[in-house]
Write a protein that holds these residues in place. Structure first.
Motif, mmCIF file in Angstrom:
data_model
loop_
_atom_site.group_PDB
_atom_site.id
_atom_site.type_symbol
_atom_site.label_atom_id
_atom_site.label_comp_id
_atom_site.label_asym_id
_atom_site.label_seq_id
_atom_site.Cartn_x
_atom_site.Cartn_y
_atom_site.Cartn_z
ATOM 1 N N GLN A 116 53.544 18.204 -20.303
ATOM 2 C CA GLN A 116 52.200 18.760 -20.481
ATOM 3 C C GLN A 116 52.260 20.278 -20.563
ATOM 4 O O GLN A 116 51.574 20.897 -21.378
ATOM 5 N N ARG A 117 53.101 20.861 -19.734
ATOM 6 C CA ARG A 117 53.200 22.318 -19.697
ATOM 7 C C ARG A 117 53.825 22.859 -20.983
ATOM 8 O O ARG A 117 53.384 23.872 -21.523
ATOM 9 N N GLN A 118 54.838 22.144 -21.489
ATOM 10 C CA GLN A 118 55.481 22.599 -22.723
ATOM 11 C C GLN A 118 54.539 22.441 -23.912
ATOM 12 O O GLN A 118 54.512 23.287 -24.813
ATOM 13 N N ALA A 119 53.760 21.368 -23.916
ATOM 14 C CA ALA A 119 52.782 21.177 -24.990
ATOM 15 C C ALA A 119 51.731 22.284 -24.958
ATOM 16 O O ALA A 119 51.306 22.787 -26.009
ATOM 17 N N LEU A 120 51.311 22.673 -23.763
ATOM 18 C CA LEU A 120 50.344 23.767 -23.628
ATOM 19 C C LEU A 120 50.954 25.084 -24.106
ATOM 20 O O LEU A 120 50.286 25.875 -24.788
ATOM 21 N N THR A 121 52.223 25.315 -23.770
ATOM 22 C CA THR A 121 52.912 26.524 -24.230
ATOM 23 C C THR A 121 52.961 26.578 -25.753
ATOM 24 O O THR A 121 52.756 27.635 -26.356
ATOM 25 N N LEU A 122 53.222 25.431 -26.360
ATOM 26 C CA LEU A 122 53.244 25.344 -27.826
ATOM 27 C C LEU A 122 51.879 25.711 -28.401
ATOM 28 O O LEU A 122 51.785 26.473 -29.373
ATOM 29 N N LEU A 123 50.828 25.190 -27.795
ATOM 30 C CA LEU A 123 49.479 25.491 -28.256
ATOM 31 C C LEU A 123 49.169 26.980 -28.107
ATOM 32 O O LEU A 123 48.588 27.602 -29.007
ATOM 33 N N MET A 124 49.582 27.570 -26.996
ATOM 34 C CA MET A 124 49.351 28.995 -26.763
ATOM 35 C C MET A 124 50.119 29.862 -27.764
ATOM 36 O O MET A 124 49.617 30.873 -28.248
ATOM 37 N N ALA A 125 51.345 29.449 -28.084
ATOM 38 C CA ALA A 125 52.187 30.218 -29.003
ATOM 39 C C ALA A 125 51.653 30.205 -30.424
ATOM 40 O O ALA A 125 51.915 31.121 -31.213
ATOM 41 N N THR A 126 50.885 29.171 -30.756
ATOM 42 C CA THR A 126 50.381 29.030 -32.130
ATOM 43 C C THR A 126 48.884 29.329 -32.238
ATOM 44 O O THR A 126 48.313 29.240 -33.332
ATOM 45 N N LEU A 127 48.264 29.693 -31.125
ATOM 46 C CA LEU A 127 46.809 29.876 -31.076
ATOM 47 C C LEU A 127 46.326 30.918 -32.084
ATOM 48 O O LEU A 127 45.292 30.748 -32.738
ATOM 49 N N LYS A 128 47.086 32.012 -32.225
ATOM 50 C CA LYS A 128 46.669 33.103 -33.122
ATOM 51 C C LYS A 128 47.404 33.055 -34.468
ATOM 52 O O LYS A 128 47.449 34.027 -35.203
ATOM 53 N N LYS A 129 47.978 31.883 -34.759
ATOM 54 C CA LYS A 129 48.644 31.650 -36.044
ATOM 55 C C LYS A 129 49.645 32.773 -36.379
ATOM 56 O O LYS A 129 49.411 33.574 -37.292
ATOM 57 N N PRO A 130 50.751 32.822 -35.661
ATOM 58 C CA PRO A 130 51.746 33.879 -35.890
ATOM 59 C C PRO A 130 52.373 33.780 -37.280
ATOM 60 O O PRO A 130 52.376 32.708 -37.896
ATOM 61 N N LYS A 131 52.882 34.897 -37.739
ATOM 62 C CA LYS A 131 53.577 34.894 -39.032
ATOM 63 C C LYS A 131 54.832 34.039 -38.959
ATOM 64 O O LYS A 131 55.249 33.441 -39.948
ATOM 65 N N LEU A 132 55.454 33.985 -37.764
ATOM 66 C CA LEU A 132 56.690 33.230 -37.590
ATOM 67 C C LEU A 132 56.669 32.545 -36.230
ATOM 68 O O LEU A 132 56.394 33.178 -35.214
#
Length: 264
Positions: free
Chosen positions: A153-169
């Motif tokens: 659950q924590r890793q899935a949340l981290t993934l969501l946080m990392a992609t929240l602002k739609k990074p270039k990479l």
């Protein structure tokens, strides 16, 4: 989107512990391309990812993200272009803060801080919708402390946080290696959905050959600091583990001797 030109990296040069981790590596990722990177211990895959992230600077060559030369930029300045998920599920989130508070931090990253505190009802509704893609029921637990979540659950949340602002990479550093097989499969499926939905340019390191074949539209296999195999398009869709082993043996002149990859 990502343009790597002739980068090299040697650790502890001039000492008995000298180790050349990257040897004139060049790699270009097109916008929206999802590339998996595989290789044995010491192949150079983690060094490649860390070089792109700016964890350490390369000795030679150049790195550009979205047309911006980041070769000499420190890690914290490259963060504006990059979303990253690490192997350790404990990294990337604040354990003592609530789920909604962690999402708010990710959403406001890079913005000017104000005296406004708290999370608005509109933001809370947005977070609930975002969490639904994880299919973990976290949208009903917004005020739960992150430290109480399971590793998956924590890793899935981290993934969501990392992609929240739609990074270039998006950089994924063996982000399912610490999870049990069932949870890892769920996080990987979620990764694919988010990457496809937001058309994110992604570089994912994995030790699992089947995962490297199944996910993404391009596969790179590294060996002794070089790219030994590079497969994409229809060739990747038809690829099997046996095919990948044969390609590696042809390119490197030796058989793969890595239990972690063979048993993954």
């Amino acid at each position: 989107m990502l343009d790597i030109r002739d980068i090299s990296k040697t650790f502890n040069p001039g000492t008995v512990n000298e180790k050349t981790a990257l040897r004139n590596v060049s790699l270009t990722l097109e916008n929206g391309q999802f590339t998996t990177v595989i290789g044995g211990n010491g192949a150079g895959k983690s060094t490649l990812l860390n070089a792109v992230a700016g964890t350490w600077l390369v000795d030679e060559g150049s790195i550009s993200i979205g047309g911006v030369d980041v070769t000499n930029l420190p890690e914290h300045k490259r963060a504006q272009f990059i979303g990253r998920v690490f192997q350790d599920p404990m990294m990337g989130t604040a354990a003592t803060m609530q789920i909604e508070e962690n999402l708010a931090l990710a959403q406001r990253r890079g913005k000017t801080r104000t005296l406004r505190s708290g999370i608005t009802s509109a933001e809370r509704d947005e977070y609930k919708e975002l969490l639904k893609i994880l299919d973990l029921g976290l949208e009903e637990r917004l005020t739960a402390k992150v430290g109480l979540l399971s590793c998956g659950q924590r890793q899935a949340l981290t993934l969501l946080m990392a992609t929240l602002k739609k990074p270039k990479l998006l950089l994924l550093d063996e982000h399912t290696a610490a999870l049990d097989p069932k949870t890892a499969a769920k996080v990987l499926a979620t990764t694919q959905r988010i990457v496809e939905r937001d058309h994110l340019t992604t570089l994912m390191i994995t030790h699992n050959m089947r995962d490297a074949i199944t996910y993404g539209d391009r596969l790179i296999m590294m060996h002794e600091g070089n790219i030994a195999v590079d497969v994409s398009g229809e060739a990747k869709k038809k690829l099997t583990v046996e095919d990948l082993l044969q390609l590696f043996e042809k390119a490197s002149g030796q058989q793969l001797a890595n239990d972690r990859m063979l048993l993954g």
